[in-house]
Design an enzyme around this catalytic site. Structure first.
Site, PDB file in Angstrom:
ATOM      1  CG  ASP A  34      33.056 -98.184  -9.236  1.00  0.00           C
ATOM      2  OD1 ASP A  34      34.159 -98.112  -9.800  1.00  0.00           O
ATOM      3  OD2 ASP A  34      32.443 -99.254  -9.051  1.00  0.00           O
ATOM      4  CD  GLU A 244      35.271 -99.917 -16.422  1.00  0.00           C
ATOM      5  OE1 GLU A 244      34.443-100.845 -16.519  1.00  0.00           O
ATOM      6  OE2 GLU A 244      36.274-100.001 -15.679  1.00  0.00           O
TER       7      GLU A 244
HETATM    8  O1  FUB Z   1      32.919-101.594  -9.708  1.00  0.00           O
HETATM    9  C1  FUB Z   1      32.633-102.445 -10.784  1.00  0.00           C
HETATM   10  C2  FUB Z   1      33.096-101.868 -12.070  1.00  0.00           C
HETATM   11  O2  FUB Z   1      34.495-101.646 -12.033  1.00  0.00           O
HETATM   12  C3  FUB Z   1      32.535-100.514 -12.399  1.00  0.00           C
HETATM   13  O3  FUB Z   1      31.205-100.541 -12.818  1.00  0.00           O
HETATM   14  C4  FUB Z   1      33.516-100.076 -13.402  1.00  0.00           C
HETATM   15  O4  FUB Z   1      33.440 -98.732 -13.737  1.00  0.00           O
HETATM   16  C5  FUB Z   1      34.808-100.465 -12.743  1.00  0.00           C
HETATM   17  O5  FUB Z   1      35.219 -99.495 -11.816  1.00  0.00           O
END
Ligand code: FUB
Length: 344
Positions: A34, A244
């Protein structure tokens, strides 16, 4: 360091379908994901999640991503040595947070660095917190409470040319965005999307930040992504709709809202003429990586544009990821060239 932090050559997987990875991990001493990259004072800083192996089995809520702290990566130039900072903030130092320190971001204003991060509170509900520091690598001191009115995950803070800053955020499934669809947290809403395939998809949220960068200056709005018919993308449009990993990239007068499609594993972009949108869907720009998630940032540095992303090359495990960077090419008409994370 705990033993599980050290990737080993033995755990290195073979690249998919006989193809090789386009780029190599920025660091291999710890697992990272991320990546939110920023240029502060001419130097590149990457704010990643710090993946650990908490021994929790994989599930659709991402329970295996049980991260507990943040460490900042820094480099003088892309392709040069990368320094791994010390612990910038850990969950024990956040009064309101209990666990799950997921994807963070950072900002700089008036001499202060701000670290934004999601975490679950003691009731298992995600909110977004803010912490401040005197240097880009921390340490950061967290506010006592989460940002009022914040929820879900994946904060991305964008500061426009006029100095106004905006936070984009949200993520469905384990990120709980679907549980806020009615404007309040509803634990009875399922752990998937809303299963309303013919209705407009759940959207990311955006809110202008107050001048002190610690609260929303307005009620968060929907980040609406329109298809070629001028209508919002639908919930069933898994190849294109938001899941996301919001990131705002501005080039000239164009605002690129970029994000992950999650269960279909693409990075996609949509463009608009202002920070709120609506944004017109344009296409994918990263094909699926090895591993379930990817999550990215886009930054201009050294006269080029760079895509930071993550896969799981070092571990072969979904929750033990590694951050990478590759050049991103934007065409004269503003379209982004596709990146294939593998080469023959
Ligand atoms: O790293 C945890 C979660 O996985 C992140 O918040 C999302 O975007 C995905 O990458």
């Amino acid at each position: 360091k705990p033993a599980q932090e050290k990737p080993t050559a033995a755990s290195e997987p073979v690249a998919l379908n006989g193809k090789h990875f386009l780029s190599q991990p920025l660091v291999s001493e710890i697992y990272t994901a991320d990546p939110s990259a920023h240029v502060f004072g001419g130097k590149i800083y990457v704010y990643p999640s710090h993946d650990i192996d908490a021994g929790i089995p994989d599930d659709d809520l991402g329970s295996q991503y049980a991260m507990r702290d943040y460490r900042v990566l820094s480099m003088d130039r892309i392709g040069g040595p990368v320094t791994i900072g010390g612990v910038a903030l850990s969950v024990e130092q956040v009064p309101w947070a209990k666990e799950f320190m997921w994807a963070p971001d950072a900002a700089f204003k008036n001499g202060t660095y701000y670290l934004y991060f999601p975490a679950k509170d003691k009731d298992g509900v995600f909110h977004i917190g803010v912490a401040t520091g005197a240097t880009p690598t921390g340490p950061f001191k967290a506010e006592a409470k989460p940002i009022p009115g914040s929820f879900s995950i994946d904060p991305a803070v964008f500061t426009d040319a006029d100095g106004a800053s905006y936070m984009y955020y949200g993520g469905i499934w384990g990120g709980q965005l679907q549980k806020w669809a009615k404007g309040h947290y509803d634990a009875s809403v399922g752990d998937t999307d809303l299963k309303q395939d013919a209705l407009p998809a759940l959207t990311a949220k955006v809110a202008k930040l107050s001048p002190d960068m610690k609260s929303f200056a307005e009620k968060p709005r929907d980040v609406v992504i329109l298809g070629e018919d001028g209508k919002p993308l639908l919930g069933g449009d898994h190849d294109r709709r938001f899941f996301e990993a919001s990131w705002m990239y501005k080039r000239g007068g164009t605002y690129y809202f970029t994000y992950s499609t999650g269960d279909t594993h693409f990075l996609a972009y949509a463009t608009g003429d202002n920070p709120y949108g609506p944004f017109k869907y344009q296409g994918h720009f990263l094909l699926p990586v090895q591993g379930w998630t990817t999550h990215h940032s886009i930054v201009d540095w050294g006269g080029k544009t760079w895509l930071f992303y993550a896969d799981n090359q070092l571990s072969g495990k979904n929750h033990l990821r590694n951050v990478k960077v590759t050049e991103l090419h934007v065409n004269a008409d503003g379209s982004i060239q596709m990146v294939d994370p593998f080469v023959p």
